[in-house]
Write an enzyme that holds these catalytic residues in place. Structure first.
Site, PDB file in Angstrom:
ATOM      1  N   PRO A 266      15.609  -3.944 -10.079  1.00  0.00           N
ATOM      2  CA  PRO A 266      15.508  -2.492  -9.909  1.00  0.00           C
ATOM      3  C   PRO A 266      16.840  -1.825 -10.223  1.00  0.00           C
ATOM      4  O   PRO A 266      17.886  -2.238  -9.718  1.00  0.00           O
ATOM      5  CB  PRO A 266      15.135  -2.332  -8.434  1.00  0.00           C
ATOM      6  CG  PRO A 266      15.585  -3.602  -7.788  1.00  0.00           C
ATOM      7  CD  PRO A 266      15.482  -4.677  -8.817  1.00  0.00           C
TER       8      PRO A 266
ATOM      9  N   TYR B 145      22.405   0.938   1.712  1.00  0.00           N
ATOM     10  CA  TYR B 145      21.442   2.004   2.001  1.00  0.00           C
ATOM     11  C   TYR B 145      20.956   1.888   3.446  1.00  0.00           C
ATOM     12  O   TYR B 145      21.433   1.053   4.210  1.00  0.00           O
ATOM     13  CB  TYR B 145      20.316   1.970   0.972  1.00  0.00           C
ATOM     14  CG  TYR B 145      20.832   2.355  -0.408  1.00  0.00           C
ATOM     15  CD1 TYR B 145      20.933   3.697  -0.786  1.00  0.00           C
ATOM     16  CD2 TYR B 145      21.280   1.391  -1.299  1.00  0.00           C
ATOM     17  CE1 TYR B 145      21.441   4.055  -2.026  1.00  0.00           C
ATOM     18  CE2 TYR B 145      21.793   1.737  -2.548  1.00  0.00           C
ATOM     19  CZ  TYR B 145      21.873   3.071  -2.910  1.00  0.00           C
ATOM     20  OH  TYR B 145      22.400   3.422  -4.119  1.00  0.00           O
TER      21      TYR B 145
ATOM     22  N   HIS C  39      13.870  -2.261   0.651  1.00  0.00           N
ATOM     23  CA  HIS C  39      15.286  -2.295   0.287  1.00  0.00           C
ATOM     24  C   HIS C  39      16.165  -2.292   1.544  1.00  0.00           C
ATOM     25  O   HIS C  39      16.372  -1.269   2.185  1.00  0.00           O
ATOM     26  CB  HIS C  39      15.624  -1.081  -0.578  1.00  0.00           C
ATOM     27  CG  HIS C  39      16.916  -1.200  -1.333  1.00  0.00           C
ATOM     28  ND1 HIS C  39      18.110  -1.426  -0.713  1.00  0.00           N
ATOM     29  CD2 HIS C  39      17.195  -1.128  -2.652  1.00  0.00           C
ATOM     30  CE1 HIS C  39      19.079  -1.470  -1.626  1.00  0.00           C
ATOM     31  NE2 HIS C  39      18.533  -1.299  -2.808  1.00  0.00           N
TER      32      HIS C  39
ATOM     33  N   GLN D  44       9.985  -0.837  -5.627  1.00  0.00           N
ATOM     34  CA  GLN D  44      10.984  -0.877  -4.565  1.00  0.00           C
ATOM     35  C   GLN D  44      10.895   0.396  -3.739  1.00  0.00           C
ATOM     36  O   GLN D  44      10.752   1.494  -4.284  1.00  0.00           O
ATOM     37  CB  GLN D  44      12.387  -1.014  -5.138  1.00  0.00           C
ATOM     38  CG  GLN D  44      13.446  -1.236  -4.056  1.00  0.00           C
ATOM     39  CD  GLN D  44      14.852  -1.286  -4.617  1.00  0.00           C
ATOM     40  OE1 GLN D  44      15.456  -0.259  -4.878  1.00  0.00           O
ATOM     41  NE2 GLN D  44      15.365  -2.494  -4.813  1.00  0.00           N
TER      42      GLN D  44
END
Length: 374
Positions: free
Chosen positions: A26, A182, A177, A104
């Protein structure tokens, strides 16, 4: 002449069989409309990788709620009917080329370059600076607001509903994810998670939210729908980060996502690549450990476009798949090139001369074609 390599052999995840071990990693292309709807250009872009022979395509991350999740301008989402229809067109284009595709799902948390009042586990300003070229906001990150338990429930519901929409759009699965700095990785990381409730403190508590999201996504979707997880040590904003307790941390993290029902583990590596960040600081190999500990298929990542390296990983059972990032952008037919013994086009950062979008790449490629062979 077609060559036979370990990396070109079939492999199954859950009930899906993939034609080879090459996975499109990704990569954020920031090419959706301002409304977060995937475009026809995105559909053709991803279809090109299926046409080029990638066994599995994992799309760029789609944001999971309209209030806090978006990372940057031009990011696609999956929170409404229009976005779902846009992704359905992308899936149809990939399936028309006999490809398989996983979406994703991502939440920016504190590192959003789009949200004016970002949220996070704790009010800790992220290290580093906003990524160049993504979104209209640059410079230092903001200090985020601390999420309440009620807000965490909203975030969980966003992932759950996005997984349902992904299934309805025709995806073969989703990747949760929990990597690269993140939101879910912010919960996982002690430096950014100072909470004292069930989502903070011990590593078992800090991985809890990711576990709950995996379980809910599995429970909401059909039995053949894949729910994987992306993990990493390094972060986009802290590229030299390692899990502080090495293999001891890895054991807790890998076992937790396996117990939650993850169908695969995708271990991402940042700038230094597989040879650095798929190992602990003490030198233990993490992809091998994840396979041995959990029995799950493992996707390795980080500079693995070199076919000798990819074959060694697969043959030695250090990983089951290899995901290809930057090099894939200039080699959408990489698996076919490998099978036919053809050289790869070498990646160059010059391709971002006009920006990070698909359209910017197409402009650069047109310029290169006009210049002719060098």
């Amino acid at each position: 002449m077609t060559l036979t390599f370990p990396v070109l052999q079939e492999k199954t995840i859950k009930t899906s069989t993939f034609s080879n071990r090459y996975v499109l990693a990704p990569m954020s292309r920031a090419s959706a409309g301002a409304d977060g709807v995937p475009t026809e250009n995105m559909a053709e872009y991803y279809a090109g990788f299926a046409r080029g022979g990638y066994g599995l395509i994992i799309t760029e991350g789609a944001f999971t709620d309209e209030k806090w999740a978006q990372c940057y301008s031009g990011q696609p989402g999956l929170v409404n009917d229009a976005q779902e229809m846009g992704w359905q067109r992308v899936v149809q284009a990939i399936k028309a080329e006999a490809g398989k595709v996983i979406l994703q799902l991502i939440h920016a948390g504190a590192v959003s370059q789009h949200i004016m009042e970002p949220v996070a586990p704790s009010p800790v300003r992220p290290a580093g600076s906003m990524l160049h070229g993504y979104g209209h906001r640059q410079g230092a990150y903001d200090v985020p607001d601390e999420l309440s338990l009620a807000q965490i429930e909203i975030i969980k519901r966003g992932f759950y509903q996005a997984a349902l929409r992904a299934e309805a759009a025709g995806f073969d699965g989703v990747e949760i994810h929990c990597a690269n700095g993140y939101l879910l990785d912010q919960f996982l990381t002690a430096e950014t998670n100072l909470r004292q409730d069930q989502y903070g403190g011990t590593l078992e508590n800090r991985i809890r939210l990711t576990q709950e999201i995996i379980r809910e996504a599995q429970g909401a979707t059909k039995s053949d729908f894949i729910v994987g997880v992306r993990l990493s040590q390094a972060k986009a904003n802290i590229q030299d980060y390692f899990w502080p307790n090495g293999l001891a941390d890895a054991k807790v993290i890998f076992q937790a996502v396996a117990d939650a029902g993850a169908d695969f583990i995708h271990l991402a590596s940042e700038k230094e690549g597989y040879a650095v960040h798929s190992y602990t600081e003490a030198g233990e190999n993490l992809t091998t450990y994840a396979r041995d500990l959990t029995g799950l298929p493992v996707v390795a990542n980080g500079g693995l476009h070199v076919v000798v390296d990819a074959n060694e990983l697969i043959a030695s059972r250090k990983a089951d798949f290899v995901s290809i990032g930057k090099t894939a952008m200039l080699n959408p037919d990489l698996p076919k090139r490998v099978a036919e013994g053809r050289e790869l086009q070498e990646f160059t950062f010059d391709m971002f001369k006009y920006g990070v979008t698909i359209e910017a790449q197409q402009q650069w490629e047109g310029e290169q074609a006009a210049l002719g062979p060098t």
